[in-house]
Structure formats: structure tokens, C-alpha cells
Scaffold this motif. Structure first.
Motif, mmCIF file in Angstrom:
data_model
loop_
_atom_site.group_PDB
_atom_site.id
_atom_site.type_symbol
_atom_site.label_atom_id
_atom_site.label_comp_id
_atom_site.label_asym_id
_atom_site.label_seq_id
_atom_site.Cartn_x
_atom_site.Cartn_y
_atom_site.Cartn_z
ATOM 1 N N TYR A 36 50.604 -44.903 58.498
ATOM 2 C CA TYR A 36 51.617 -46.037 58.528
ATOM 3 C C TYR A 36 52.809 -45.900 58.143
ATOM 4 O O TYR A 36 53.631 -46.795 58.075
ATOM 5 C CB TYR A 36 50.888 -47.210 57.653
ATOM 6 C CG TYR A 36 50.405 -46.612 56.250
ATOM 7 C CD1 TYR A 36 51.263 -46.746 55.342
ATOM 8 C CD2 TYR A 36 48.970 -46.154 56.164
ATOM 9 C CE1 TYR A 36 50.555 -46.208 53.943
ATOM 10 C CE2 TYR A 36 48.448 -45.857 54.947
ATOM 11 C CZ TYR A 36 49.267 -45.827 53.693
ATOM 12 O OH TYR A 36 48.723 -45.378 52.735
ATOM 13 N N ALA A 37 53.185 -44.801 57.526
ATOM 14 C CA ALA A 37 54.525 -44.396 57.144
ATOM 15 C C ALA A 37 54.525 -43.014 56.723
ATOM 16 O O ALA A 37 53.773 -42.195 56.382
ATOM 17 C CB ALA A 37 55.074 -45.343 55.622
ATOM 18 N N ASP A 44 45.931 -46.962 48.042
ATOM 19 C CA ASP A 44 45.553 -47.372 49.476
ATOM 20 C C ASP A 44 44.270 -46.775 49.670
ATOM 21 O O ASP A 44 43.141 -47.722 50.307
ATOM 22 C CB ASP A 44 46.305 -46.888 50.766
ATOM 23 C CG ASP A 44 46.554 -48.260 51.637
ATOM 24 O OD1 ASP A 44 46.608 -49.193 51.230
ATOM 25 O OD2 ASP A 44 46.411 -47.828 52.826
ATOM 26 N N ARG A 99 51.178 -52.770 49.180
ATOM 27 C CA ARG A 99 51.444 -52.448 50.387
ATOM 28 C C ARG A 99 51.480 -53.763 51.265
ATOM 29 O O ARG A 99 50.528 -54.548 51.350
ATOM 30 C CB ARG A 99 50.644 -51.376 51.050
ATOM 31 C CG ARG A 99 50.802 -51.238 52.492
ATOM 32 C CD ARG A 99 49.799 -50.337 52.960
ATOM 33 N NE ARG A 99 49.707 -50.075 54.422
ATOM 34 C CZ ARG A 99 48.739 -49.810 55.238
ATOM 35 N NH1 ARG A 99 47.829 -49.191 54.502
ATOM 36 N NH2 ARG A 99 48.512 -50.063 56.347
ATOM 37 N N ASP A 130 52.513 -54.897 55.361
ATOM 38 C CA ASP A 130 52.633 -54.421 56.780
ATOM 39 C C ASP A 130 53.152 -55.625 57.378
ATOM 40 O O ASP A 130 52.636 -56.664 57.779
ATOM 41 C CB ASP A 130 51.296 -53.948 57.310
ATOM 42 C CG ASP A 130 50.833 -52.620 56.758
ATOM 43 O OD1 ASP A 130 50.938 -51.712 57.377
ATOM 44 O OD2 ASP A 130 50.145 -52.786 55.706
ATOM 45 N N ARG A 134 60.639 -47.618 58.043
ATOM 46 C CA ARG A 134 60.642 -47.848 59.418
ATOM 47 C C ARG A 134 60.275 -46.394 60.126
ATOM 48 O O ARG A 134 60.743 -45.652 59.408
ATOM 49 C CB ARG A 134 61.477 -48.817 60.030
ATOM 50 C CG ARG A 134 61.604 -50.061 59.402
ATOM 51 C CD ARG A 134 62.838 -50.788 60.167
ATOM 52 N NE ARG A 134 62.497 -51.198 61.500
ATOM 53 C CZ ARG A 134 63.274 -51.544 62.549
ATOM 54 N NH1 ARG A 134 64.445 -52.004 62.112
ATOM 55 N NH2 ARG A 134 62.920 -51.900 63.712
ATOM 56 N N VAL A 184 56.916 -51.189 56.834
ATOM 57 C CA VAL A 184 55.771 -51.266 55.973
ATOM 58 C C VAL A 184 56.787 -51.253 54.455
ATOM 59 O O VAL A 184 57.745 -50.695 54.267
ATOM 60 C CB VAL A 184 55.193 -50.076 55.896
ATOM 61 C CG1 VAL A 184 53.879 -50.403 54.735
ATOM 62 C CG2 VAL A 184 54.518 -50.067 57.268
#
Length: 256
Positions: free
Chosen positions: A128-129, A140, A168, A170, A202, A243
Motif C-alpha cells: 500500500y505504500a 498493520d 493508517r 487509506d 502517494r 495513504v
């Protein structure tokens, strides 16, 4: 009774086989980490030993390998990216392994998050990043193992509470609101009260935002839908798939 025992033995054989295959599938030598004290051989050997441990002594020996340079280095308080990769494997041991091995796995996860919280510099790539603070990446995984941690007494509940501090968010949709942006999306963990600094990630870029506040929290029924108000940022600068993470978890990335 014999049939039940035979079924249990078959499940145990499959569990160990699956665990060993998952460990073998990782290129531990290719993971980033300081040559001293990170020892990828200890990571692989320790995880194999923990997955197959059947008693206190073997679990302790496996834990010593993993705590002595495999996943963390307890003498210096260092944590390595290998700990993030190993977190799902440790949670699987806690869920399905022998009690002694499960307790060792939880202790290693506890150390990894504690060391990572004090790290502030190590970042890891995630789905996710691209450069997530190592503490947030570990947190996470711990949230992903909430079902097993919630049943492991005080230690498991404390791990979940510690992980919640590394929230976190999203981003799924953004709209302009005054001189800032309202971001709608999914919140994992607990966003603290008041205005906070956050990192926004991003593709290929990460920057620090000075003023972020929880506009609408998730509903008490356990959903994750929430809204953040971000001051001084246009919607285009926060468009999905952005995120956000707590800025306190790192020294602050630079834009790119």
C-alpha cells in the motif's frame, strides 16, 4: 479417540509443511538490513526451528536465534525489515503452533514493535505504500492477527493496543472543504484526539502534513469508514490511492 488423534497429527504435519514452505519462499539474504548485526541465516533457521518446536527448550533456542540478529537484535535494540516479512509467520505460530512456540512468537513480535517504535529511520516497502515506517508496517500485521492476539491474555491485548497507536488511513475519496480537503476512507488503528501531523504517501512521493484532524470517526459497530480534515492541501494533492500515517513514526520523508 485414535481417529481424532490421527486427524490432529495430519493437521500438524500440514501446518509444519506449509510453514516451512512459506519460510523457504523468502529470500532472507535479499532483504535490506545492516550486515552487522542482521544475520539472514539466523532469520531462516530460527523461523524453521520455531515452526517445528515441540517444547520449551527448542522454542527458546529458536527465539534466541531470531532475537540475536535474525529479526531483531535484543542487545542493541535493533529491528530489521525481516521482522515485517516474518510477522505473518510468527502470528501463524501463535495461532496454530505449540504453546511454548506461540509464546516465543508473541515475545518476538512485542520486541519488534517496541524496537521499531524507537527506530524512526527504517522504512519498508508494502503493498500500500513504498516507504512505510517499520513500526507502522509491523502494526498493520498485528491488526491482521487481532483474532489470535485477542485470545492471548494481557500480552496479546497490549500488543493490539500498542499497534493501534500506529494508525493508517487509506484515502478513497476527497472533496474540497474551505482551505483544505475532506478525505473519506478507511481508518485502521486509533487516530488520537486533536490536530496531528501526518505523512501522506502517494506513488513515488511522501510528504509531511502539519494539520490533520479526525473529522468523523468510524462507527462504534467496528467499521473502518472515517473522514479526515486536512488543512492547506488541495484535493488533487490527496487523491486516491493516498495513504496517511502518523508523522511521529519517522523523521519525515522528502518529496520526490
Amino acid at each position: 479417540m485414535q481417529e481424532v488423534q490421527e486427524v490432529q497429527e495430519v493437521h500438524e504435519v500440514r501446518r509444519v509443511r506449509d510453514a516451512l514452505e512459506a519460510i523457504a519462499a523468502v529470500d532472507w539474504d535479499g532483504l535490506p538490513g545492516p550486515a552487522d548485526p542482521y544475520d539472514p541465516a539466523r532469520a531462516a533457521a530460527g523461523l524453521r526451528a520455531l515452526a517445528t518446536a515441540t517444547g520449551l527448550v527448542r522454542a527458546a533456542d529458536a527465539g534466541a536465534l531470531l532475537a540475536g540478529g535474525g529479526l531483531v537484535h535484543d542487545h542493541s535494540g535493533a529491528v530489521f525489515p525481516a521482522a515485517v516479512v516474518a510477522a505473518p509467520l510468527l502470528l501463524a505460530v501463535a495461532r496454530h503452533g505449540r504453546p511454548e512456540a506461540g509464546a516465543t512468537a508473541l515475545g518476538l513480535l512485542d520486541d519488534a514493535l517496541a524496537f521499531a517504535t524507537r527506530d524512526g529511520s527504517t522504512r519498508v516497502a508494502t503493498p500500500y505504500a513504498e516507504a512505510v515506517p517499520i513500526c507502522c508496517a509491523l502494526a498493520d500485521h498485528l491488526r491482521g492477527g487481532a483474532d489470535v492476539l485477542a485470545t492471548r491474555g494481557l500480552e496479546g491485548r497490549r500488543l493490539l493496543a500498542d499497534a493501534a497507536e500506529h494508525w493508517r488511513f487509506d484515502v478513497q475519496e476527497v472533496v474540497a472543504e474551505g482551505d483544505g480537503t475532506a478525505a473519506f476512507g478507511a481508518l485502521a488503528g486509533r487516530f488520537p484526539d486533536g490536530t496531528r501531523a501526518a505523512e501522506v504517501h502517494r506513488t513515488g512521493r511522501a510528504t509531511v502534513l502539519a494539520r490533520v484532524v479526525l473529522h468523523y470517526p468510524p462507527q462504534p459497530d467496528g467499521g473502518s469508514d472515517a473522514c479526515l480534515r486536512v488543512d492547506g492541501l488541495r484535493p488533487g494533492e490527496l487523491a486516491p490511492p493516498a495513504v496517511l500515517f502518523p508523522a511521529r513514526c519517522g523523521p519525515g520523508p522528502t518529496g520526490g
